[in-house]
Write a protein that holds these residues in place. Sequence first.
Motif, mmCIF file in Angstrom:
data_model
loop_
_atom_site.group_PDB
_atom_site.id
_atom_site.type_symbol
_atom_site.label_atom_id
_atom_site.label_comp_id
_atom_site.label_asym_id
_atom_site.label_seq_id
_atom_site.Cartn_x
_atom_site.Cartn_y
_atom_site.Cartn_z
ATOM 1 N N MET A 286 35.719 49.866 30.281
ATOM 2 C CA MET A 286 35.914 48.526 29.720
ATOM 3 C C MET A 286 37.302 47.996 30.072
ATOM 4 O O MET A 286 37.469 46.812 30.382
ATOM 5 C CB MET A 286 35.767 48.570 28.188
ATOM 6 N N ASP B 40 38.930 48.306 32.624
ATOM 7 C CA ASP B 40 38.978 47.740 33.986
ATOM 8 C C ASP B 40 38.639 46.255 33.962
ATOM 9 O O ASP B 40 39.026 45.510 34.847
ATOM 10 C CB ASP B 40 37.953 48.408 34.912
ATOM 11 N N ARG B 41 37.858 45.874 32.962
ATOM 12 C CA ARG B 41 37.378 44.493 32.960
ATOM 13 C C ARG B 41 38.435 43.499 32.474
ATOM 14 O O ARG B 41 38.281 42.299 32.664
ATOM 15 C CB ARG B 41 36.179 44.346 32.014
ATOM 16 N N ILE B 42 39.452 43.997 31.787
ATOM 17 C CA ILE B 42 40.400 43.079 31.154
ATOM 18 C C ILE B 42 40.972 42.083 32.164
ATOM 19 O O ILE B 42 40.968 40.867 31.941
ATOM 20 C CB ILE B 42 41.545 43.853 30.443
ATOM 21 N N ARG B 43 41.444 42.611 33.296
ATOM 22 C CA ARG B 43 42.124 41.754 34.254
ATOM 23 C C ARG B 43 41.234 40.604 34.726
ATOM 24 O O ARG B 43 41.601 39.436 34.607
ATOM 25 C CB ARG B 43 42.612 42.574 35.449
ATOM 26 N N ASP B 44 40.059 40.951 35.220
ATOM 27 C CA ASP B 44 39.196 39.899 35.767
ATOM 28 C C ASP B 44 38.718 38.923 34.701
ATOM 29 O O ASP B 44 38.674 37.717 34.928
ATOM 30 C CB ASP B 44 37.988 40.519 36.479
ATOM 31 N N ARG B 45 38.362 39.463 33.550
ATOM 32 C CA ARG B 45 37.852 38.595 32.484
ATOM 33 C C ARG B 45 38.915 37.602 32.010
ATOM 34 O O ARG B 45 38.626 36.435 31.773
ATOM 35 C CB ARG B 45 37.372 39.426 31.284
ATOM 36 N N ASN C 73 39.298 33.186 32.810
ATOM 37 C CA ASN C 73 39.189 32.300 31.639
ATOM 38 C C ASN C 73 40.387 31.334 31.622
ATOM 39 O O ASN C 73 41.465 31.648 31.117
ATOM 40 C CB ASN C 73 39.143 33.173 30.380
ATOM 41 N N TRP D 43 34.590 46.869 21.515
ATOM 42 C CA TRP D 43 34.116 46.170 22.713
ATOM 43 C C TRP D 43 32.604 45.935 22.726
ATOM 44 O O TRP D 43 32.073 45.424 23.705
ATOM 45 C CB TRP D 43 34.573 46.916 23.975
ATOM 46 N N PRO E 106 37.009 42.237 27.442
ATOM 47 C CA PRO E 106 35.901 43.005 28.027
ATOM 48 C C PRO E 106 34.592 42.922 27.228
ATOM 49 O O PRO E 106 33.545 43.339 27.724
ATOM 50 C CB PRO E 106 36.418 44.460 27.995
ATOM 51 N N ARG E 107 34.651 42.399 26.026
ATOM 52 C CA ARG E 107 33.466 42.372 25.159
ATOM 53 C C ARG E 107 32.371 41.497 25.773
ATOM 54 O O ARG E 107 32.630 40.352 26.146
ATOM 55 C CB ARG E 107 33.872 41.829 23.791
ATOM 56 N N PRO E 108 31.138 42.032 25.889
ATOM 57 C CA PRO E 108 30.054 41.204 26.426
ATOM 58 C C PRO E 108 29.712 40.112 25.407
ATOM 59 O O PRO E 108 29.876 40.322 24.205
ATOM 60 C CB PRO E 108 28.871 42.173 26.563
#
Lengths: 121, 121, 283, 283
Positions: free
Chosen positions: B1, B3-8, B12, B72, B115-117
């Motif tokens: 999860m 890993d997703r922080i940067r892109d998410r 935004n 998350w 990262p939370r869906p």
Amino acid sequence: MIDRIRDRVNANAGLVRRGQYVSLPFLLGIGEEDYVVTIEKGRVSSVEPRRLATATGRFTIRAAKAVWDEFWKPVPKRNHHDLWAMLAAGIAKIDGDLLPLMQNLQYFKDVLAAPRPPREG
Amino acid sequence: MIDRIRDRVNANAGLVRRGQYVSLPFLLGIGEEDYVVTIEKGRVSSVEPRRLATATGRFTIRAAKAVWDEFWKPVPKRNHHDLWAMLAAGIAKIDGDLLPLMQNLQYFKDVLAAPRPPREG
Amino acid sequence: MPEFEPIVGRYFKMNVAGDDYRIHVEEAGRGTPLVCLHTAGADTRQYRHLMCDPAITNHYRVIAFDLPWHGKSNPPVGWRDREYRLTTDLYVQTIMAFCRAMALERPVVMGCSMGGRVVLHLALKHAIDFRAVIALEGADRVEPYYELDWLHRPDVNGGEVCAAFVSGQVAPQSPDEHRWETLWMYMQSGPGIFKGDLYFYWYDGHFDDRSPKIDTARCPVYLLSGEYDSSCTPERTEATASRIKGSKATVMEGIGHFPMAENPALFRKYILPVLDEIRETVR
Amino acid sequence: MPEFEPIVGRYFKMNVAGDDYRIHVEEAGRGTPLVCLHTAGADTRQYRHLMCDPAITNHYRVIAFDLPWHGKSNPPVGWRDREYRLTTDLYVQTIMAFCRAMALERPVVMGCSMGGRVVLHLALKHAIDFRAVIALEGADRVEPYYELDWLHRPDVNGGEVCAAFVSGQVAPQSPDEHRWETLWMYMQSGPGIFKGDLYFYWYDGHFDDRSPKIDTARCPVYLLSGEYDSSCTPERTEATASRIKGSKATVMEGIGHFPMAENPALFRKYILPVLDEIRETVR
């Protein structure tokens, strides 16, 4: 008038409270004379003529002596009644690190105006 | 999860705008693992496992891995849905210089939750 | 039951430029509709003294509303991802939508500061829809003297700094009670709202190039500005008046930028003759 | 004319503990008076959905007022030199003064958060004056987990930080529209107001030592708390209920600290039966 700042501020409990997060020196320019005004937790600990080139403050507020004389009257004429009005009229100048000034703007406006005698009635 | 922080975050635009005044590294502790999350003007420039004892951040946010895993989820259970709720429940810890965290608290809460869906419906 | 003021507040939904807003509106009095527009970063409470003055409410139905994002009017759904910024078009559209929703027939419109500027836009673009416009502290051009970014930053207390920026816009003669009530509203404005309004006031709303086209025979224009106003100064008010042929300008002595709020007793001496003249001369 | 909501707002002057306040009050509906108390740092808008729900307004006259220093109720004259701090005594006095001024006869009183706590004080001290009390997110004791000073400092944006502190008090299931509207009110609270209210909420209002003395036969007590509330947790609500004999406690699933504002559709399923029960059983 500048002599009055310290006592007037320190005697005003509400003002000191509003400045409780302020501890710094700033430079007050009255015509050719610079003064270092030192604040400690909202109280004015000293107001001293600048003696050394390296004696300075976080920010500087300057205006001509005649402008401050008007500013300190009980009812100043327009453009002379408030620091921001003086900036708008182009008769005062601020330099340096404006962040602490902005963070405590009403406090510093009130410190500057502290020597002003109360208006009649 | 993580890993997703940067892109998410970087995808935004509203969040990046709200973080426009933030440029600093902070430390994110997930169980035994520490990560240095570096922010530049609201964008996440890197998320890296801490390699050196001296690699740190302005402040630290730590919780157990199981707590972050729940945090998350699309709809986390209570006490796990928000950093402040986790502090209230005693299952997260913050250290360091809290001033930049407090100045940008919603921004940092949203970065952590990035990262939370999305929840269904 | 307590002695209620004659002001009654209500809510309704209104669409402007594709967004729905829940609008809070207050009114008092009967007669010719008089729409009142608050200043940047403030709300309807600025007009409370006018709305409780029988000399006005005996002849006018005084109506004030909180702009979207102000007072008890809400921001639009999804506001969190948007940056509030008031433009000339959006402001004019909002007022026109409000007057239509309220089914007001040729109201007089009075605004202060940014509200004082926008009524000049209304006099130019929508002359037929208004009986007269009253610009309080409204010039067709002003000159910015500070950066707006200071008004919405994480490291500066927003309510405090907005109030402190405008505190010198209240005249030294104004009673402390009203001075601090005026500033209190600024302290309550949402983050970035005063800043977003000032985009219109300092940058987008200038139209000294077009103000000469206002036809005061179709829509009379009154300009009233306070002596102590630092942005809409007496000089800028007079320059505006000189560009709008047939407009009537008054400099109000001993008053600042918030006449109706900072010194209601003094302001009524200036505004009553104007409202009487409109009643007697405009059909 | 637009389609107005049934809510009507008015202003009146009220004295509390020697200070005059201009109070903003809103109401809708007819029947048993139901006084609604907003949370710390917020205002009457939190109850807008209830006030527009015929299932409630057909039976209840719903009345919400902005506390002094909140919403459109003003701070007292001379406020600038005072620090706002809500104490138990001041809060109780304010509500009693309001009910007297409005000449309400044994209203039901419902409050949320600090309002949910204070209604328990009312049930103890003024049982005879209230038909029943409904405590939303109100426990007789909570435990602080942050320093209040963060909420009012020159170097932190006050509106932003107040909203960010409470944002996690909205349940993840609550619709974004209502989540952000709830937080917007926090962004609009005056500097130091949320902090001053929390003095009551976190420190001064505890009375788990006295809550067992509440006589629910004289004044019925209902406790409703959200599953996701981090301060008035389900556990603390149940502990409170166990100390107040005869009180009825409900944990509302999928709701946080602002039930009436954050998820009005879900909240009404919990509150309607309570209001019906009060109507049917209490005289």
